[in-house]
Design an enzyme around this catalytic site. Structure first.
Site, short mmCIF file in Angstrom:
data_model
loop_
_atom_site.label_atom_id
_atom_site.label_comp_id
_atom_site.label_asym_id
_atom_site.label_seq_id
_atom_site.Cartn_x
_atom_site.Cartn_y
_atom_site.Cartn_z
N PRO A 120 1.51 57.87 -19.12
CA PRO A 120 2.46 58.85 -19.52
C PRO A 120 2.26 60.24 -18.71
O PRO A 120 0.90 60.56 -18.55
CB PRO A 120 2.32 58.92 -20.87
CG PRO A 120 1.81 57.89 -21.49
CD PRO A 120 0.92 57.32 -20.37
N GLY B 192 2.97 53.37 -15.05
CA GLY B 192 1.81 54.21 -15.03
C GLY B 192 1.75 54.95 -16.18
O GLY B 192 2.63 54.75 -17.00
N LYS C 234 6.75 60.01 -13.34
CA LYS C 234 7.76 58.90 -12.89
C LYS C 234 9.04 59.17 -13.09
O LYS C 234 9.94 59.12 -12.21
CB LYS C 234 7.78 57.82 -13.93
CG LYS C 234 6.19 57.13 -14.04
CD LYS C 234 5.98 55.77 -15.01
CE LYS C 234 6.08 56.45 -16.54
NZ LYS C 234 4.87 56.98 -16.84
N HIS D 170 -27.72 69.43 -33.10
CA HIS D 170 -26.80 68.35 -33.12
C HIS D 170 -26.42 68.38 -31.58
O HIS D 170 -26.40 67.38 -30.81
CB HIS D 170 -25.77 68.31 -34.10
CG HIS D 170 -24.65 67.10 -33.77
ND1 HIS D 170 -24.93 65.82 -34.63
CD2 HIS D 170 -23.86 66.60 -32.82
CE1 HIS D 170 -23.96 64.97 -34.26
NE2 HIS D 170 -23.50 65.42 -33.23
N GLU D 171 -25.94 69.45 -31.16
CA GLU D 171 -25.35 69.56 -29.73
C GLU D 171 -26.36 69.76 -28.86
O GLU D 171 -26.21 69.16 -27.76
CB GLU D 171 -24.40 70.96 -29.84
CG GLU D 171 -23.07 70.97 -30.81
CD GLU D 171 -22.39 69.69 -30.62
OE1 GLU D 171 -22.21 69.17 -29.53
OE2 GLU D 171 -21.58 69.20 -31.64
N ASP E 85 -19.07 60.15 -32.90
CA ASP E 85 -20.16 59.77 -31.78
C ASP E 85 -20.29 58.20 -32.06
O ASP E 85 -20.38 57.50 -30.94
CB ASP E 85 -21.32 60.50 -31.82
CG ASP E 85 -21.15 62.15 -31.78
OD1 ASP E 85 -20.40 62.02 -30.81
OD2 ASP E 85 -21.97 62.85 -32.35
#
EC number: 3.4.24.-
Length: 603
Positions: free
Chosen positions: A189, A187, A193, A410-411, A486
């Site tokens: 990290p 699986g 485990k 932009h955001e 992006d």
């Protein structure tokens, strides 16, 4: 009869002391030197009484009984002068004893050092496996139970059978059952485990031997195989017990399919020894091998066959219920305030592993302590989450008003498309506060866990990522480097949409990625022609350009909403989803009023 290592050490130390002592004696007994011209002047004045000549080196005694040394370049002209001034002349043959002693001591010193170093390396190579194997025994490990492992209930239930067998082997043996010899935990990290393997040993109260895969690979040839034999030999003595090998892919990788130069290397010898030892368990030796890896695809097939690793348990990232349980477990030793709702935190941390959630709890506790609080509240968890996801807030950075306005639009471009497009993750937060390497961030969080994604979702995700670049182009008429990350994500999604997911009408339902140019585990090989490569590139470009144009049209249609969000960001710097919803409702009301004004309200 071999000399003990301690005896060799004393011999070497004695040789060093003799060498140093002899050289110090030679330095302390050395006579003062006198220049040859001064010697001739003293000889002319009658101040020289006696000389001893040895290979041109003159040891003389003057009238005041002072001894000195000098060197005569030409004895044939010096001897008549000595006879003329009635100086006593004594000649001696050259003596090699001092040089011989010095050379002998030097040889003894080198030989002793070589013997000490060689013996020490030999002892290390013989005892290296034993040293590392026995360092971590059951007495040094804290008891871990299944109660300490949360978020992986299916895997835990699967391993409880092994725990029951270790507690009572006779119960299963009476029915003819055989416990699996090996369990492979695979699986990503941080999914627990190692913790799960410790919990098996803790629940069964048996010895637990733990090593990493890299601990078997050393610079000495054959040492890894020797260490494997030492480990299994010790485990058999203390059966029933558990051997845990973390990151087994370090030694268990696929071997060469055919002979190649250096194929019988240290790793392959270690893997062969491991295969032999796992096959060598007899029926009364209750030794279970538990291994962990996050790369099961590169493991050798001989290692994975039944009889060695009988069970393969896949651990995945926890879902929302699993994340809530993990947060509750790791918060058990932390003073948690009454305002903290772990279900809300779990909902806002999709994709977090167990290790990342433990780090989230720790970061929240550190932030609360830094602020002088006595309890950790919800705001500390939110701030810690933003720090982990977006990076550390850069409060000292100086940003011009122009760059700040560009970042706000932009955001806002990302946010507008995230709200207007269907089948997208809900908007969680927008900020123009610099964090990490980013000047701003638009964060979306899903309501529910998503295991599969539709084509509409992926295409709209591309449009949202392009929204920042489009907003800069529409408002300022220019482009900046702020959209570089992006664009990388856009290219990655479009490539996987065509080549991995088969969602292209032009290419069809084919997996035609570059990764399949190499044979897979079944020997299948797909080789793309140049024409197919060109078609793939053209299809990826077509998808991105289509998304770009559709996103641009949507932004132009909702330009008022874009300006409202950007101006709010410039004032508040950070907007959460509730504040964005208020602005969105205001925009919708404004849009309806405009429609009424122009009498274009649909019937």
């Amino acid at each position: 009869m071999s000399i003990p290592f301690r005896g060799l050490l004393w011999i070497g130390l004695g040789a060093i002391l003799l060498f140093i002592g002899y050289n110090m004696y030679q330095i302390s007994s050395r006579l003062p030197e006198r220049s040859y011209s001064t010697f001739l002047d003293d000889l002319t004045d009658g101040d020289i009484v006696q000389v001893i000549i040895t290979d041109g080196v003159i040891t003389g005694t003057d009238s005041e009984d002072r001894r000195f040394t000098t060197y005569a370049p030409d004895l044939s002209t010096l001897l008549p002068l000595l006879r003329r001034h009635e100086v006593e002349i004594i000649t001696k043959p050259s003596s090699q004893s001092s040089g011989f002693i010095r050379d002998l001591l030097l040889v003894l010193l080198i030989l002793g050092g070589w013997m000490i170093f060689g013996t020490r390396k030999s002892r290390q190579s013989l005892q290296f496996a034993r040293t590392k194997t026995y360092q971590r025994n059951r007495h040094n490990l804290p008891r871990v139970s299944f109660e300490d492992v949360a978020g992986i209930s299916e895997a835990r239930e699967e391993l409880q059978e092994i725990t029951a067998f270790l507690r009572d082997p006779a119960k299963f043996g009476a029915l003819g059952g055989r416990i699996p010899k090996g369990v492979l935990l695979q699986g990503p990290p941080g999914t627990g485990k190692t913790m799960l393997a410790k919990a098996i040993a803790g629940e069964a109260s048996v010895p637990f031997y733990s090593l990493g895969g890299s601990d078997f690979v050393e610079m000495f040839a054959g040492l890894g195989a020797s260490r494997v034999r030492e480990l299994f030999g010790e485990a058999k003595k203390h059966a029933p017990c558990i051997i845990f090998i973390d990151e087994i892919d370090a030694i268990g990788g696929k071997r060469a399919a055919q002979y190649r130069s250096g194929s019988n290397d240290e790793r392959e010898q270690t893997l062969n020894a491991l295969l032999v030892e796992m096959d060598g368990f007899t029926s009364h030796e209750t030794v279970i091998v538990v291994a962990a890896t996050n790369r099961p695809d590169i493991l050798d097939s001989a290692l994975l066959r039944p009889g060695r690793f009988d069970r393969r348990i896949t651990l995945t990232l926890p879902d929302i219920r699993g994340r809530q349980k993990i947060l509750e477990v790791h918060s058990g030793h932390v003073a948690i305030g009454s305002s903290v709702d772990f279900s809300v935190i779990a909902k806002g941390t999709p994709g977090f592993s167990g290790a990342e959630l433990a780090n989230l709890v720790n970061e929240a506790a550190l932030l609360a302590a830094r602020k002088g609080k006595t309890m950790v509240d919800l705001t500390d968890f939110e701030e810690a989450k933003d720090k982990i996801i977006m990076g550390l807030e850069r409060k000292s950075v100086v940003i011009s008003e122009k760059a700040r306005r560009l970042t706000a639009y932009h955001e806002a471009g990302h946010a507008v498309l995230a709200i207007m497009l269907p089948e997208t993750d809900p908007l969680h937060k927008i900020t123009i506060i610099p964090r990490g390497q980013a000047l701003g961030l638009t964060q979306q969080l899903p309501f529910d866990e998503q295991l599969t994604y539709s084509r509409t979702y992926l295409v709209n995700r591309i449009k949202i990522l392009l929204g920042g670049r489009l907003a800069e182009e529409l408002v300022f008429g220019q482009l900046s480097t702020g959209a570089s990350n992006d664009l990388q994500t856009v290219s990655r999604i479009a490539y996987r949409l065509v080549c991995h997911f088969g969602m292209s009408s032009q290419i069809g339902p084919l997996a035609c990625s570059d990764a399949t140019d190499q044979p897979d585990g079944d020997g299948f090989t797909w080789r793309r022609s140049e024409q197919t490569r060109r078609e793939v590139d053209m299809e990826i470009r077509t998808i991105v350009q289509t998304c770009y144009q559709e996103a641009k049209d949507l932004l132009e249609k909702n330009s008022t909403f874009l300006h409202m969000l950007a101006e709010a960001l410039l004032v508040q710097e950070t907007l959460d989803h509730e504040e964005v919803d208020i602005i969105h409702r205001c925009y919708l009301n404004h849009h309806r009023e405009e429609q009424k004004k122009w009498a274009i309200v649909p019937t």
